[in-house]
Design an enzyme around this catalytic site. Structure first.
Site, PDB file in Angstrom:
ATOM      1  N   GLU A  47       0.747  -1.226  -0.035  1.00 57.72           N
ATOM      2  CA  GLU A  47      -0.042   0.063  -0.047  1.00 57.72           C
ATOM      3  C   GLU A  47       0.856   1.336   0.110  1.00 57.72           C
ATOM      4  O   GLU A  47       1.755   1.373   0.889  1.00 57.72           O
ATOM      5  CB  GLU A  47      -0.789   0.134   1.360  1.00 57.72           C
ATOM      6  CG  GLU A  47      -1.772   1.330   1.056  1.00 57.72           C
ATOM      7  CD  GLU A  47      -2.696   1.444   2.679  1.00 57.72           C
ATOM      8  OE1 GLU A  47      -2.133   0.728   3.619  1.00 57.72           O
ATOM      9  OE2 GLU A  47      -3.553   2.440   2.409  1.00 57.72           O
ATOM     10  N   ARG A 272       6.073 -12.817   9.295  1.00 55.37           N
ATOM     11  CA  ARG A 272       6.798 -11.661   8.979  1.00 55.37           C
ATOM     12  C   ARG A 272       7.958 -11.717   9.662  1.00 55.37           C
ATOM     13  O   ARG A 272       8.226 -12.149  10.750  1.00 55.37           O
ATOM     14  CB  ARG A 272       5.946 -10.458   9.337  1.00 55.37           C
ATOM     15  CG  ARG A 272       5.336 -10.400  10.798  1.00 55.37           C
ATOM     16  CD  ARG A 272       4.742  -9.109  11.015  1.00 55.37           C
ATOM     17  NE  ARG A 272       5.672  -7.911  11.662  1.00 55.37           N
ATOM     18  CZ  ARG A 272       5.541  -6.988  12.373  1.00 55.37           C
ATOM     19  NH1 ARG A 272       4.366  -6.709  12.550  1.00 55.37           N
ATOM     20  NH2 ARG A 272       6.649  -6.517  12.800  1.00 55.37           N
ATOM     21  N   LYS A 282       4.893   0.206  10.502  1.00 53.55           N
ATOM     22  CA  LYS A 282       4.892   1.409   9.843  1.00 53.55           C
ATOM     23  C   LYS A 282       4.579   2.528  10.609  1.00 53.55           C
ATOM     24  O   LYS A 282       5.143   3.943  10.630  1.00 53.55           O
ATOM     25  CB  LYS A 282       3.943   1.546   8.612  1.00 53.55           C
ATOM     26  CG  LYS A 282       4.442   0.828   7.331  1.00 53.55           C
ATOM     27  CD  LYS A 282       3.444   1.144   6.298  1.00 53.55           C
ATOM     28  CE  LYS A 282       3.748   0.422   5.019  1.00 53.55           C
ATOM     29  NZ  LYS A 282       2.504   0.130   3.827  1.00 53.55           N
TER      30      LYS A 282
END
Length: 571
Positions: A47, A272, A282
């Site tokens: 994104e 992850r 983020k």
RNA sequence: UGUCCUGUGGUGUAAUUGGCAACACGUCUGACUCUGGAUCAGAAGAGCCCAGGUUCGACCCCUGGCAGGACAACCA
């Protein structure tokens, strides 16, 4: 028994086939069954709302790596379904970073926003099947009626609207007849499903906002769940690889495929990457940037791709790192020391050696003629003969590291001390004769004599001394700004904070030290991002702030230093 | 107290898919070295979350526990 052992051993010696990770196993099984005409097609779907970090690098290497390994394709797709948080600034940086890592999506640069029309048609199809409805409840009401993981939700009062009414209302939503939040389109699935994501999830919401690509064409935007999987299908992605937190979304992902009767992409989840002494979310990275706790997204202390690049990491080192950490489904924390090992290993083979003194103290060779200069031959890279040789100027006055001299050395100290000998790399063996101090007792000058017969390379230079130290001739020294980085956080898991405390509490106050050092001329005018090994100190690379005649170096990593251990143990 | 996922040396990843555990990082020795780097040789370190069961035999299969994680944005 014996036979078994032998069989195993011989098998081991013949060829140790690299074992497959679980995703490769799935793919190879699919290939064996000739699924998707034995086609492998993956995608990396960021994104564009932030900068890529090392965790993304794992995903990029995984997806593109699979594409390459299985002779397939990998798309770059921007998951740009939320105009409120996304921006072209991010798509540009993402493209740069993926390219820098060494991957090529060729002409397959896609955007979820390119599919808005088709996604809209998909929604209409669901409405027509009675599988979606327009709901007038507010976000709060929907949330309140969704229940909890352990308690079923309540059905929306708008769940029973007719297909015609839904069609009409949904068209109205698109036309802009309603304001933000007034209505949403929801899937009609099961409000009592044990899986929260199946409790009539929102498919479309109204957002009157400018989108970085579609401008003001739309005021309704699909949610992740209604955009991602369908985009996979549209692109005929065979294996849609994502992180573990989407595992619970998979039933919904598959529900859409079934109801829409579209290409059955297969979602596979992996764990992850987590790195010790690092935060990876983020949100937190953004906070560090916004609060100026670091100097931007590409601060060399950041785990972002652009930060690592600026720090001096090479794409190769990041790729081998990503490869070697493996892929699995269990939570993991990789030691940053492993990342550091990967960059050292790479730089060891490619970085030119150069001598630099970062904490200088002057040393005078009293029996060396004043005004005399010699050119000493030096090897540019002992690991790579093709790197060639250079000459380094030597003279009577030089700088050495303060750490390379001790008045009262511990037993195993190999460096310079009163009455002791040491070799100056590529030059002579010297002996410390005297120390000059200022009024407060600080050493200002070390006085030595040299043995003229020991010049490096000369026939009689073979005398052994325990220590070899690096140096820079005062007369020839070039000044450089050097930025010494340490880990950004002091705690192995920065997010592990005492109740109420914030992860920022764990920031390392000494993560950046800026000093002025001296280098030999070979490092005086580096190209931006040019890498060096400062002998015995570490790997350094020229920062973007480097100006002609004013080099700025970032320390990428120190060299492994087994002396610090000896030093500690000798207490 | 729901659903799903996971549980192998300090860390990460394996085990040809039932034959008593391998590789890498790290650690520790030693050799070599004009980088206390690199390189080379070697060592220690898990008996596979626990308990039953199936089996000649299980890290891999079954049952039951326990532990950790994910899920209750109109974020992705």
């Amino acid at each position: 028994m014996e036979e078994n052992k032998n069989a195993r051993n011989s098998g081991k010696n013949e060829e140790t086939k690299p074992s497959l990770n679980f995703i490769e196993q799935i793919i190879e099984e699919d290939l064996r069954q000739n699924k998707n005409q034995s086609r492998v097609h993956t995608r990396f779907p960021p994104e564009p709302n932030g900068y890529l970090h090392i965790g993304h690098a794992k995903s990029i290497c995984l997806n593109f790596g699979l594409g390459i390994k299985y002779n397939g394709l990998t798309n770059l797709r921007f998951d740009d379904t939320n105009p409120l948080t996304e921006d072209v600034e991010y798509v540009d940086s993402i493209k740069e970073d993926v390219r820098w890592l060494g991957f090529d999506w060729e002409e397959r640069e896609y955007y979820a926003s390119d599919y808005f029309e088709q996604l809209y048609e998909f929604a209409v199809k669901l409405i027509k099947k009675g599988k979606a409805y327009v709901c007038d409840m507010s976000a709060e009401e929907i949330s309140a009626n969704r229940g909890t993981p352990t308690r079923p939700g309540k059905e929306s009062p708008f769940r029973g609207r007719s297909i015609e009414e839904n069609l009409d209302l949904f068209a109205g939503m698109r036309k802009g007849e309603f304001s933000d939040g007034e209505k949403v389109l929801r899937a009609r699935i099961d409000m009592s499903s044990p899986n929260m994501h199946m409790r009539d999830p929102v498919l479309y919401r109204i957002i009157h906002a400018h989108h970085h690509r579609t401008g003001n064409d739309w005021c309704i935007y699909p949610t992740y769940d209604f955009a991602h999987g369908q985009s996979d299908s549209i692109e005929k992605i065979t294996h849609s690889i994502c992180t573990l937190e989407f595992e619970v979304h998979r039933p919904l992902y598959e529900w859409f495929i079934k109801e829409l009767e579209i290409f059955p992409s297969r979602q596979i989840e992996f764990a992850r990457l987590n790195l010790s002494y690092t935060v990876m979310s983020k949100r937190k990275l953004l906070e560090l940037v916004k609060k100026n706790l670091v100097n931007g997204w590409d601060d060399p202390r950041m785990p972002t791709i652009c930060g690592l690049r600026r720090r001096g990491y090479t794409p190769e080192s990041i790729r081998t790192f990503a490869e070697r950490i493996g892929v699995a489904k269990r939570d993991n924390v990789i030691d940053v020391a492993f990342l550091e090992h990967c960059i050292r290993e790479d730089l060891n083979h490619r970085a030119s050696r150069v001598m630099a003194v970062l904490n200088p103290v002057k040393l005078v060779i009293t029996n060396y003629p004043e005004g005399k200069t010699e050119e000493m031959e030096a090897v540019n890279n002992p690991e790579d003969e093709s790197a060639g040789k250079r000459f380094v100027s030597f003279s009577r006055e030089i700088y050495i590291e303060r750490e390379d001299f001790m008045e009262d050395p511990p037993k195993k100290y190999f460096r310079l001390s009163p009455g002791n000998e040491v070799r100056l790399k590529y030059a002579y063996i010297i002996k410390c004769e005297d120390v000059v101090k200022d009024a407060s007792g600080n050493i200002t000058e070390i006085r030595c004599t040299y043995d003229a017969l020991t010049r490096s390379g000369s026939p009689e230079s073979n005398r052994k001394v325990k220590g070899t130290i690096h140096w820079v001739s005062v007369q020839h020294a070039c000044e450089a700004e050097v930025r010494l980085f340490d880990r950004l956080f002091m705690k192995e898991n920065p997010e592990d904070t005492a109740d109420g405390e914030d992860f920022k509490m764990n920031l390392n106050p000494d993560s950046l030290k800026v000093i002025t050092g001296y280098t030999e001329p070979a490092a005086s005018s580096p190209a931006v991002l040019e890498k060096f090994q400062f002998e015995r100190l570490g790997y350094f690379c020229a920062d973007y702030d480097t100006k002609p005649g004013k080099p700025v170096f970032n320390r990428t990593v120190t060299l492994k230093d087994s002396w610090v251990k000896v030093d500690k143990n000798s207490d």
